[in-house]
Motif scaffolding. Structure first.
Motif, mmCIF file in Angstrom:
data_model
loop_
_atom_site.group_PDB
_atom_site.id
_atom_site.type_symbol
_atom_site.label_atom_id
_atom_site.label_comp_id
_atom_site.label_asym_id
_atom_site.label_seq_id
_atom_site.Cartn_x
_atom_site.Cartn_y
_atom_site.Cartn_z
ATOM 1 N N TYR A 32 17.518 3.729 -17.186
ATOM 2 C CA TYR A 32 17.230 4.335 -19.171
ATOM 3 C C TYR A 32 17.840 5.187 -19.282
ATOM 4 O O TYR A 32 17.632 5.443 -20.559
ATOM 5 C CB TYR A 32 15.313 4.319 -18.448
ATOM 6 N N VAL A 33 18.193 5.799 -18.727
ATOM 7 C CA VAL A 33 18.403 7.313 -19.330
ATOM 8 C C VAL A 33 20.078 7.173 -19.384
ATOM 9 O O VAL A 33 20.053 7.514 -20.352
ATOM 10 C CB VAL A 33 19.015 8.376 -17.768
ATOM 11 N N GLY A 34 20.899 6.014 -19.122
ATOM 12 C CA GLY A 34 22.456 5.708 -19.322
ATOM 13 C C GLY A 34 21.863 5.147 -20.194
ATOM 14 O O GLY A 34 22.846 5.014 -21.469
ATOM 15 N N LYS A 35 20.933 3.442 -19.879
ATOM 16 C CA LYS A 35 21.057 3.112 -21.385
ATOM 17 C C LYS A 35 20.892 3.580 -22.853
ATOM 18 O O LYS A 35 20.939 3.218 -24.142
ATOM 19 C CB LYS A 35 20.205 1.686 -21.041
ATOM 20 N N GLY A 36 19.825 4.844 -22.388
ATOM 21 C CA GLY A 36 19.392 5.561 -23.920
ATOM 22 C C GLY A 36 20.708 6.191 -24.196
ATOM 23 O O GLY A 36 20.500 6.242 -25.392
ATOM 24 N N ILE A 37 20.695 6.790 -22.990
ATOM 25 C CA ILE A 37 22.339 7.340 -24.093
ATOM 26 C C ILE A 37 23.304 6.902 -25.167
ATOM 27 O O ILE A 37 23.900 6.971 -25.609
ATOM 28 C CB ILE A 37 22.887 8.333 -23.251
ATOM 29 N N ALA A 38 23.806 6.328 -24.539
ATOM 30 C CA ALA A 38 24.334 4.760 -25.104
ATOM 31 C C ALA A 38 24.348 4.014 -26.596
ATOM 32 O O ALA A 38 24.818 4.539 -27.539
ATOM 33 C CB ALA A 38 24.968 3.541 -24.146
ATOM 34 N N VAL A 39 22.638 3.792 -26.582
ATOM 35 C CA VAL A 39 22.527 3.540 -27.824
ATOM 36 C C VAL A 39 22.096 4.508 -28.721
ATOM 37 O O VAL A 39 21.924 4.460 -30.061
ATOM 38 C CB VAL A 39 20.540 2.812 -27.207
ATOM 39 N N ALA A 40 22.043 5.242 -27.904
ATOM 40 C CA ALA A 40 21.881 6.308 -29.344
ATOM 41 C C ALA A 40 23.253 7.293 -29.567
ATOM 42 O O ALA A 40 22.986 7.335 -30.747
ATOM 43 C CB ALA A 40 21.462 7.903 -28.568
ATOM 44 N N VAL A 41 24.456 7.076 -29.273
ATOM 45 C CA VAL A 41 25.181 6.856 -29.786
ATOM 46 C C VAL A 41 25.852 6.115 -30.971
ATOM 47 O O VAL A 41 26.573 6.168 -31.637
ATOM 48 C CB VAL A 41 26.320 6.552 -28.298
ATOM 49 N N VAL A 42 25.516 4.514 -30.719
ATOM 50 C CA VAL A 42 25.419 3.420 -30.969
ATOM 51 C C VAL A 42 25.032 4.365 -32.598
ATOM 52 O O VAL A 42 25.301 3.899 -33.568
ATOM 53 C CB VAL A 42 25.141 2.418 -30.618
ATOM 54 N N GLY A 43 23.910 5.041 -32.388
ATOM 55 C CA GLY A 43 22.932 5.075 -33.743
ATOM 56 C C GLY A 43 23.525 6.676 -34.518
ATOM 57 O O GLY A 43 23.789 6.006 -35.529
ATOM 58 N N VAL A 44 24.566 7.305 -33.911
ATOM 59 C CA VAL A 44 25.230 7.951 -34.290
ATOM 60 C C VAL A 44 25.773 7.711 -35.393
ATOM 61 O O VAL A 44 26.531 8.458 -36.208
ATOM 62 C CB VAL A 44 25.315 9.408 -33.710
ATOM 63 N N LEU A 45 26.809 6.542 -34.460
ATOM 64 C CA LEU A 45 28.371 6.110 -35.355
ATOM 65 C C LEU A 45 27.662 5.308 -36.811
ATOM 66 O O LEU A 45 28.560 5.030 -37.473
ATOM 67 C CB LEU A 45 29.021 5.579 -34.274
ATOM 68 N N ILE A 46 26.531 4.988 -36.417
ATOM 69 C CA ILE A 46 26.558 3.737 -37.743
ATOM 70 C C ILE A 46 25.274 4.681 -38.692
ATOM 71 O O ILE A 46 26.070 4.849 -40.247
ATOM 72 C CB ILE A 46 24.666 3.228 -37.135
ATOM 73 N N VAL A 47 24.930 5.824 -38.415
ATOM 74 C CA VAL A 47 24.768 7.369 -39.570
ATOM 75 C C VAL A 47 26.277 7.433 -39.937
ATOM 76 O O VAL A 47 26.276 7.819 -41.140
ATOM 77 C CB VAL A 47 23.492 8.324 -38.944
#
Length: 277
Positions: free
Chosen positions: A208-223
């Motif tokens: 969950y931690v590893g996947k969460g980091i990746a999803v958060a980075v996707v969000g940052v790139l979209i922002v």
């Protein structure tokens, strides 16, 4: 609504609940977790290769890359159909649970329904992608993300919409990290005996931690894409992993995230067995 319509709606709900609680439907839904595990294992494998510098040129490290890899191995098309059917059943079950799950009308009940709908959308996308690759018509998810971002930016208020979508992705990523750190994923499972209990705890936490980091980075790139009005900045997991690799000590971070995806993949197999359905 008339009494006859209300009775028809209640009967439809009972029939839907009966289908969702049937043994065959449960087995198919559990197969969805197995399919999700396979996809996460492949993503983790590709990410680790990228982190240690052994990824082949032009290879994708996101969901579409994992499905493409699966399609190219012997028997891969059959496995893709297993992933497609299983995740479709899981998505349908989550939708049924959201509609006829018997939850209260409290804010918490509606939040749980929204969570189930969100999960259903995610598994539905995986199902559609797996089916597309099984039919030989799969496309790059990063390209689709950029195309969607470009369309959003071309509409009035598209910048704010893109920033909002990115913020939601960041929130989801953070929630996954918190879920892993707090081990609250156990609420979704029937706890097995030791030593399986300890093994699932480690796998779930790391995953969950590893996947969460990746999803958060996707969000940052979209922002960032929204702020700069540049759709090329909006990429999926593929772009997120590239961004992590470009950080100081990025290769180490990338390998760690890849291990997280591998752990989540194995965790998904245990989830198929012990999930509360």
């Amino acid at each position: 609504m008339s009494d006859q319509a209300e009775r028809a709606a209640r009967e439809t709900g009972r029939q839907a609940k009966r289908v969702a609680d049937s043994r065959w439907f449960e087995l198919t839904a559990r197969a969805g977790y197995v399919g999700s595990g396979v996809v996460h294992l492949l993503i983790g494998y590709l990410v680790v290769l990228l982190g240690i510098g052994n990824a082949s040129g032009g290879s994708e490290t996101d969901q579409s890359g994992a499905l493409r890899q699966l399609a190219e191995v012997p028997g891969g098309v059959a496995l893709l159909w297993v992933v497609a059917v299983g995740t479709a059943a899981l998505a349908l079950r989550l939708l049924l649970e959201a509609v006829v799950g018997g939850r209260s009308d409290s804010a918490r009940g509606w939040a749980a329904r929204a969570k189930d709908v969100g999960k259903a959308v995610v598994y539905g996308v995986v199902s559609y992608s797996a089916g597309s690759f099984a039919l030989g018509a799969g496309t790059s998810s990063s390209g689709s993300t950029r195309s969607a971002a470009a369309q959003a930016l071309a509409t009035p208020g598209g910048v704010f919409l893109l920033i909002a979508v990115g913020a939601v992705a960041i929130a989801i990523g953070a929630a996954l990290v918190v879920q892993g750190c707090r081990r609250s994923f156990w609420k979704q499972l029937v706890r097995p005996r030791q030593p399986l209990d300890r093994a699932v705890t480690v796998l779930g936490t790391v995953g969950y931690v590893g996947k969460g980091i990746a999803v958060a980075v996707v969000g940052v790139l979209i922002v960032v894409a929204g702020v700069r009005s540049d759709p090329d900045q909006a990429t999926g997991l593929d772009g997120a992993f590239d961004a992590l690799r470009d950080l100081p000590a990025g290769s180490v971070v990338l390998v760690a995230v890849g291990i997280g995806f591998l752990a989540y993949g194995v965790y998904s197999f245990f989830r198929a067995r012990f999930a509360r359905l």
